[in-house]
Every structure is written in structure tokens, then in C-alpha cells.
Design an enzyme around this catalytic site. Sequence first.
Site, short mmCIF file in Angstrom:
data_model
loop_
_atom_site.label_atom_id
_atom_site.label_comp_id
_atom_site.label_asym_id
_atom_site.label_seq_id
_atom_site.Cartn_x
_atom_site.Cartn_y
_atom_site.Cartn_z
N VAL A 115 0.81 -1.23 0.00
CA VAL A 115 0.00 0.00 0.00
C VAL A 115 0.84 1.27 0.00
CG1 VAL A 115 -2.06 -1.01 1.03
CG2 VAL A 115 -0.24 -0.10 2.52
N SER A 159 -8.31 3.60 15.11
CA SER A 159 -8.02 2.96 16.39
C SER A 159 -8.40 3.93 17.50
CB SER A 159 -6.53 2.61 16.49
OG SER A 159 -6.16 2.33 17.83
N TYR A 209 1.95 5.86 15.80
CA TYR A 209 0.78 5.07 15.39
C TYR A 209 -0.50 5.82 15.72
CZ TYR A 209 -2.43 1.06 15.27
OH TYR A 209 -3.48 0.19 15.00
N ILE A 243 -8.33 -5.46 20.33
CA ILE A 243 -8.87 -6.57 19.54
C ILE A 243 -7.82 -7.66 19.39
CG2 ILE A 243 -9.95 -7.21 17.35
CD1 ILE A 243 -11.54 -5.13 18.94
#
Length: 253
Positions: A63, A142, A155, A188
Site C-alpha cells: 500500500v 483505532s 501510530y 482486539i
Amino acid sequence: MDTRLVDRVALVTGASQGIGRAVAVALSAEGARVGLLARGRRGLEETLERIGPSRGMVLPCDVTDRAAIAGAVQSVIAGWGRLDVLVNNAGQRQDRARIDELEVHEWDRMVEVNLSSVFHVTRAAAPHLIEQGSGSVVNIASISGPFGIPRIGAYAAAKAGIIGLTRTMAAEWCEFGVRVNTVAPGFIETPMNAWFREDPANAEQVAAIEAGIPLGRHGYAEEVAQAVVFLAGDTGSYITGQTLFVDGGWSVV
């Protein structure tokens, strides 16, 4: 089944494992054909086995490679004649460090893979969605974006950027019938964080995290996938520019 996804065409990035795989499987189960995009062919082929060869298309692609992205989008259009749903899920975890100790190359990598990729993939898909006069883009962010979490600042910044980018895209493309939303998962269970969850040295920290989640447990990729399906299909037809938290209540305490 949301029958309004039958015969729709979707493209899912990061579809070789974890949330991306779960999303691809869930979209296929609701009737969509799914382009599976990620770097690793083996993982993509495993995902394809789960949805059936006639329901998917394997698209090995990095990507961060703009030319490869454009080629992947064109392959979907050429193969199936349309594109209705784009799910930008591809991402990588950060090497943990305080901001003042974070290597510049690590910052650049997080922004490129987790944020810039959303821009480049969506930009490649946008002309088709706009010309078609309909479509749904779902970006995976997130809870670390709007809620700072120590030692993953790059992040978190990239994921916060996704939320801002989503709102802008939504505002700009309403007139073309294209909806854009974000799903922001919490803690998760995925291969990306298995190194942390499964290390006995982290057992107390993992237990503390789960104890702080109102629902008292970590989530599963399939639960995130169902949120994506809701926003992707006509069930979410009057929703755009929003962030749906799938976090067991973490964001409300």
C-alpha cells in the site's frame, strides 16, 4: 444477510489476516465480491479459500506503492466492472518508544503505512466511485487516535489523522453519493498484537487492560467486521463522516 450487498464489489486492504480477513469474509457472506489486497500472497490465498474462489480476487500489493495501488484498483474494475465499497484496513504496529526517543524513520514509516496509504488507495478508487454516483469508504482507525496511549505516539497520530481525513472526504463527496466513515477498534485479538498478548511477561498488563474495559474482555476481529458491514451497506445509508468505536466501552469511561 444484508441483501443490499449482493452483487456489490468491495476492495479490502490488509486482507491477508486479522481484521482485514474478517472484514473480507463478512462482506462476502453478505453477498459482495471482494478484492483482497495485501503484500503477502499466501495470506491472501488463505482468505480466498474462506470466501470461495468465485467471490474473491487476490491482489498482492504494497500500500506504499502508488503504481501498484492504481493497478490493483484497475484490476477490480476490469474484472467486475465496478467498485462499491472500499475498506482501508492495512497497517503496521509501531516499535514502542516515547516520542522524545522515537526514531525519525519509525515516525515516517507509521505515517506512510497507516495514514498515507489511506489517502493513496482512496484517491485511486475515488474517480470510479464519483463517476458511479455511489459508494462507501470505511477506514479503520483505532481508539489510540483520539485517546492518547503512551509509547505508540506515531501510530496514534496516524490513526487520528485517518479520522480527520475521513471527515474531510465525507464532506467533499456527499454531493456524489459517496459516504465515508471510520471504525475505531479497541483492544482486539489480532496477529498484530499477538506478540504482546501471548507473552507471559505481559500477563498482568493484559489483565489490567481487559479489567479496564467495561465489557471486561478484548474484542474479536469478527466483531469489528460486523461494524464495517453495517457502514458499508445500505443499512448505513444515512451515515457519513462518523467514527464508530468498537471497543467494549473503553471510550466512554
